[in-house]
Scaffold this motif. Structure first.
Motif, PDB file in Angstrom:
ATOM      1  N   ASN A 189       0.953  -1.122  -0.047  1.00 15.43           N
ATOM      2  CA  ASN A 189       0.059   0.021  -0.029  1.00 15.43           C
ATOM      3  C   ASN A 189       1.019   1.364  -0.033  1.00 15.43           C
ATOM      4  O   ASN A 189       0.847   1.897   0.983  1.00 15.43           O
ATOM      5  CB  ASN A 189      -0.879  -0.205   1.138  1.00 15.43           C
ATOM      6  CG  ASN A 189      -2.069   1.105   1.107  1.00 15.43           C
ATOM      7  OD1 ASN A 189      -2.236   1.524  -0.072  1.00 15.43           O
ATOM      8  ND2 ASN A 189      -2.381   1.399   2.343  1.00 15.43           N
ATOM      9  N   PRO A 190       1.744   1.546  -0.859  1.00 11.57           N
ATOM     10  CA  PRO A 190       2.633   2.572  -1.216  1.00 11.57           C
ATOM     11  C   PRO A 190       1.853   3.904  -1.200  1.00 11.57           C
ATOM     12  O   PRO A 190       0.610   4.055  -1.804  1.00 11.57           O
ATOM     13  CB  PRO A 190       3.427   2.310  -2.291  1.00 11.57           C
ATOM     14  CG  PRO A 190       2.357   1.525  -3.075  1.00 11.57           C
ATOM     15  CD  PRO A 190       1.623   0.890  -2.354  1.00 11.57           C
ATOM     16  N   PRO A 191       2.420   5.095  -0.934  1.00 10.95           N
ATOM     17  CA  PRO A 191       1.847   6.449  -1.026  1.00 10.95           C
ATOM     18  C   PRO A 191       1.877   6.665  -2.500  1.00 10.95           C
ATOM     19  O   PRO A 191       2.557   6.013  -3.340  1.00 10.95           O
ATOM     20  CB  PRO A 191       2.672   7.490  -0.214  1.00 10.95           C
ATOM     21  CG  PRO A 191       4.012   6.692  -0.357  1.00 10.95           C
ATOM     22  CD  PRO A 191       3.823   5.199   0.110  1.00 10.95           C
ATOM     23  N   ALA A 192       0.906   7.725  -3.097  1.00 12.15           N
ATOM     24  CA  ALA A 192       0.990   8.033  -4.446  1.00 12.15           C
ATOM     25  C   ALA A 192       2.427   8.898  -4.759  1.00 12.15           C
ATOM     26  O   ALA A 192       2.973   9.766  -3.952  1.00 12.15           O
ATOM     27  CB  ALA A 192      -0.111   8.778  -4.690  1.00 12.15           C
ATOM     28  N   TYR A 193       2.908   8.543  -5.840  1.00 12.37           N
ATOM     29  CA  TYR A 193       3.946   9.476  -6.348  1.00 12.37           C
ATOM     30  C   TYR A 193       3.841  10.223  -7.595  1.00 12.37           C
ATOM     31  O   TYR A 193       2.870   9.741  -8.489  1.00 12.37           O
ATOM     32  CB  TYR A 193       5.305   8.531  -6.594  1.00 12.37           C
ATOM     33  CG  TYR A 193       5.790   7.818  -5.207  1.00 12.37           C
ATOM     34  CD1 TYR A 193       6.551   8.648  -4.245  1.00 12.37           C
ATOM     35  CD2 TYR A 193       5.448   6.680  -5.015  1.00 12.37           C
ATOM     36  CE1 TYR A 193       6.868   7.784  -3.164  1.00 12.37           C
ATOM     37  CE2 TYR A 193       5.798   6.087  -3.855  1.00 12.37           C
ATOM     38  CZ  TYR A 193       6.574   6.514  -2.831  1.00 12.37           C
ATOM     39  OH  TYR A 193       6.847   6.111  -1.794  1.00 12.37           O
ATOM     40  N   ARG A 194       4.326  11.169  -7.814  1.00  8.70           N
ATOM     41  CA  ARG A 194       4.120  11.943  -9.124  1.00  8.70           C
ATOM     42  C   ARG A 194       4.766  11.308 -10.293  1.00  8.70           C
ATOM     43  O   ARG A 194       4.128  11.073 -11.316  1.00  8.70           O
ATOM     44  CB  ARG A 194       4.598  13.546  -9.221  1.00  8.70           C
ATOM     45  CG  ARG A 194       4.534  14.225 -10.360  1.00  8.70           C
ATOM     46  CD  ARG A 194       3.235  14.697 -10.625  1.00  8.70           C
ATOM     47  NE  ARG A 194       2.873  15.542 -11.883  1.00  8.70           N
ATOM     48  CZ  ARG A 194       2.651  14.628 -13.093  1.00  8.70           C
ATOM     49  NH1 ARG A 194       2.723  13.137 -12.885  1.00  8.70           N
ATOM     50  NH2 ARG A 194       2.612  15.371 -14.102  1.00  8.70           N
ATOM     51  N   ALA A 195       5.955  10.639 -10.045  1.00  6.02           N
ATOM     52  CA  ALA A 195       6.678   9.821 -11.205  1.00  6.02           C
ATOM     53  C   ALA A 195       7.574   9.004 -10.434  1.00  6.02           C
ATOM     54  O   ALA A 195       8.148   9.229  -9.297  1.00  6.02           O
ATOM     55  CB  ALA A 195       7.417  10.727 -11.933  1.00  6.02           C
ATOM     56  N   VAL A 196       8.041   7.895 -11.053  1.00  9.91           N
ATOM     57  CA  VAL A 196       8.870   6.968 -10.721  1.00  9.91           C
ATOM     58  C   VAL A 196      10.203   7.000 -11.475  1.00  9.91           C
ATOM     59  O   VAL A 196      10.026   6.826 -12.676  1.00  9.91           O
ATOM     60  CB  VAL A 196       8.596   5.565 -10.648  1.00  9.91           C
ATOM     61  CG1 VAL A 196       9.576   4.518 -10.378  1.00  9.91           C
ATOM     62  CG2 VAL A 196       7.432   5.156  -9.633  1.00  9.91           C
ATOM     63  N   LEU A 197      11.326   7.111 -11.106  1.00  9.50           N
ATOM     64  CA  LEU A 197      12.589   7.272 -11.903  1.00  9.50           C
ATOM     65  C   LEU A 197      13.060   5.872 -11.660  1.00  9.50           C
ATOM     66  O   LEU A 197      13.649   5.353 -10.674  1.00  9.50           O
ATOM     67  CB  LEU A 197      13.318   8.223 -11.334  1.00  9.50           C
ATOM     68  CG  LEU A 197      13.016   9.785 -11.477  1.00  9.50           C
ATOM     69  CD1 LEU A 197      13.793  10.563 -10.909  1.00  9.50           C
ATOM     70  CD2 LEU A 197      12.961  10.037 -12.979  1.00  9.50           C
ATOM     71  N   LEU A 198      13.231   4.691 -12.686  1.00  9.59           N
ATOM     72  CA  LEU A 198      13.381   3.647 -12.753  1.00  9.59           C
ATOM     73  C   LEU A 198      14.711   3.219 -13.518  1.00  9.59           C
ATOM     74  O   LEU A 198      14.658   3.438 -14.768  1.00  9.59           O
ATOM     75  CB  LEU A 198      12.049   3.024 -13.113  1.00  9.59           C
ATOM     76  CG  LEU A 198      12.187   1.540 -13.148  1.00  9.59           C
ATOM     77  CD1 LEU A 198      12.247   0.639 -11.801  1.00  9.59           C
ATOM     78  CD2 LEU A 198      10.867   0.870 -14.017  1.00  9.59           C
ATOM     79  N   ASP A 199      15.664   2.751 -12.785  1.00 13.07           N
ATOM     80  CA  ASP A 199      16.722   2.105 -13.406  1.00 13.07           C
ATOM     81  C   ASP A 199      16.519   0.946 -14.234  1.00 13.07           C
ATOM     82  O   ASP A 199      15.690   0.181 -13.742  1.00 13.07           O
ATOM     83  CB  ASP A 199      17.897   2.003 -12.276  1.00 13.07           C
ATOM     84  CG  ASP A 199      19.319   1.947 -12.806  1.00 13.07           C
ATOM     85  OD1 ASP A 199      19.669   2.277 -14.167  1.00 13.07           O
ATOM     86  OD2 ASP A 199      20.123   1.077 -12.409  1.00 13.07           O
TER      87      ASP A 199
END
Lengths: 237, 119
Positions: free
Chosen positions: B44-54
């Motif tokens: 149940n993670p919080p909302a994020y504007r964006a994920v920067l994913l390696d």
């Protein structure tokens, strides 16, 4: 290098790419980190007043940034030079043609045969020899594991992908993560790069390599987008 | 919402990129591995504007996290970062791609452009 091998050049280039891939990735990470650290320091130098600061601090920071830029350019130049040896020619390629080329070029002892069930209609947007190189890696891996007899190779369409499956009746793959580690092989005298090369090529074709979990033996497949179903991949990796 | 989730196995990049982004007003949560990311996303993670994913996460590939990210965080933009080869499939599955080695002002400009375009 076997000069009579029609896939020798492509294989060598992919081998270089694969064997240096981890190093280039790690160096790029270091470059990004140093570049960002330098930027952070430069920004602080610009906002914080320090009396009697040695002017060489700013000058040397510029040197660090310059060296980082040159290192980055060296990696780009090296990659471009390797890829420029034999520019690939992506086009709609019949999967069956590449499989046949791979079977012709396979390097296995007599006694290992291939039972092919690949529809002629399946086409992939790629380079014919490059795809054949990936398929050969799977065939040789399966043939070496099985030792003798017929290795089954079949393909089918799964939505917008072609799924090429190579099955063998060898001891099977017990650790799928380890078998995709570079330079990891359970076979004496082998580099442990075959499946890594196949995976790299699959990725280059906007596809993927999948290690299956059959009840016996091993099953390795390439999932590749059918020509015309996706945007063309960007450049060369 | 200015929260970003940075998933990268490289400690140096996590440290420097998060510090620079925080100076620009972002709240940055960092994760160091595929396993850590999976644990967060399944809890149940919080909302994020964006994920920067390696792309390469040491214990897995960023590509393989995208289906879980899409399911758990459907309104979050996924930005693929890569130090070298990357993955064509990752480029296609992510909303945008940013090369890791970019000079930070360029990285920031491109990040802001992506965030504006996907707002």
């Amino acid at each position: 290098m076997n000069l009579g091998d029609p896939l020798a050049t492509v294989e060598l280039l992919v081998l270089i790419e694969e064997s240096t891939g981890a190093l280039r990735h790690d160096v790029r990470n270091r470059i990004a980190s140093i570049r960002n650290l330098a930027f952070f320091v430069r920004r602080k130098l610009g906002t914080e007043e320090v009396p009697d600061r040695d002017p060489r601090v700013t000058e040397f920071l510029g040197k660090i940034e310059g060296e980082v830029q040159r290192t980055d350019e060296l990696i780009d130049a090296w990659s471009a030079r390797v890829q420029g040896v034999k520019p690939l020619a992506p086009q709609a390629v019949k999967l069956l043609e590449s499989v046949r080329l791979a079977v012709e070029a396979v390097r296995l002892p007599a006694g290992i045969t291939f039972e092919l069930q690949v529809p002629e209609s399946l086409e992939i947007e790629t380079d014919r020899e490059l795809l054949a190189c990936a398929v050969r890696c799977l065939l040789e891996n399966a043939g070496q594991a099985q030792g003798s007899g017929a290795v089954r190779v079949y393909a089918e369409r799964v939505e917008n992908d072609a799924r090429l499956v190579v099955c063998d009746e060898g001891p099977g793959i017990t650790d799928s993560a380890r078998c995709l580690e570079r330079f990891e092989s359970t076979k004496p005298g082998h580099l442990g790069l075959g499946l890594c090369i196949a995976r790299r090529i699959a990725t280059r074709c906007a596809g993927q390599l999948v290690i299956g979990t059959p009840t016996s033996g091993a099953e390795v497949s390439l999932l590749l987008p059918i020509a015309g179903t996706r945007p063309a991949p960007e450049g060369e990796p | 919402m200015n929260s970003l989730l940075l998933i990268d196995d490289d400690e140096g990049n996590r440290l420097t990129l998060s510090a620079l982004l925080e100076d620009e007003g972002f709240e940055v949560t960092t994760l160091a591995s595929f396993a850590d990311a999976t644990t967060l996303l399944e809890g149940n993670p919080p909302a994020y504007r964006a994920v920067l994913l390696d792309h390469s996460l040491g214990d897995g590939y960023g590509t393989d996290l995208i289906p879980l990210l899409r399911r758990v965080l459907p309104n979050t933009s996924i930005i693929a970062m890569s130090g070298s080869v990357g993955s064509d499939r990752m480029r296609q599955d992510a909303d945008a791609q940013l090369p890791k080695g970019l000079h930070f002002p360029d990285f920031l400009a491109r990040l802001q452009a992506v965030l504006s375009a996907t707002r």
